[in-house]
Write a protein that holds these residues in place. Structure first.
Motif: not given
Length: 138
Positions: A17, A43, A48-49, A81, A118
């Protein structure tokens, strides 16, 4: 051989991410105890985050989302993402409560966004007029 190693390294970096924040602002609060905040999280990474919490020295902050036309607190919000999480007027937003002071137009409020992947991203959120509209800049 060295070129292949460099390319392999680049490929694996894309799978992480990679979040950044833009368009952050807080309309000058009309209340002494509450305010809202808006921003866009982008992002650029391939994973994904999730936004897990938000903190600020100015007061308590929670993320709210609109579900079936009603506002509710969100414990986690996904940042897809290669996608965005958008906080905007009339939709998802940051809710500042129990303000220690009432931010004034022209000041900046420091906000820390905490992400699962992150880590923490610190954002200086400018305080705009109470009627500010990012589409017009006024």
């Amino acid at each position: 051989m060295a070129g292949a190693l460099v390319l392999a390294g680049c490929g694996s970096e894309d799978s992480k991410a990679e979040v950044s924040v833009s368009g952050a602002y807080m309309p000058q609060p009309v209340s002494d105890s509450m305010a809202a905040g808006f921003l866009t999280v982008t992002n650029k990474g391939g994973t994904k985050d999730e936004l897990t919490s938000v903190t600020s020295d100015v007061g308590e902050v929670t993320a709210h989302e609109t579900v079936n036309s009603s506002m509710q607190e969100a414990k986690e919000l996904a940042v897809p993402a290669h996608g965005q999480l958008v906080f905007k007027s009339g939709g998802s937003h940051l809710m500042f409560e129990k303000l220690k002071r009432k931010p004034k137009q022209g000041e900046k409020v420091t906000v820390r966004l905490h992400f699962a992947e992150s880590g923490t991203v610190t954002v200086e959120m400018p305080v705009k007029s109470a009627t500010y509209n990012p589409k017009t800049g006024h």
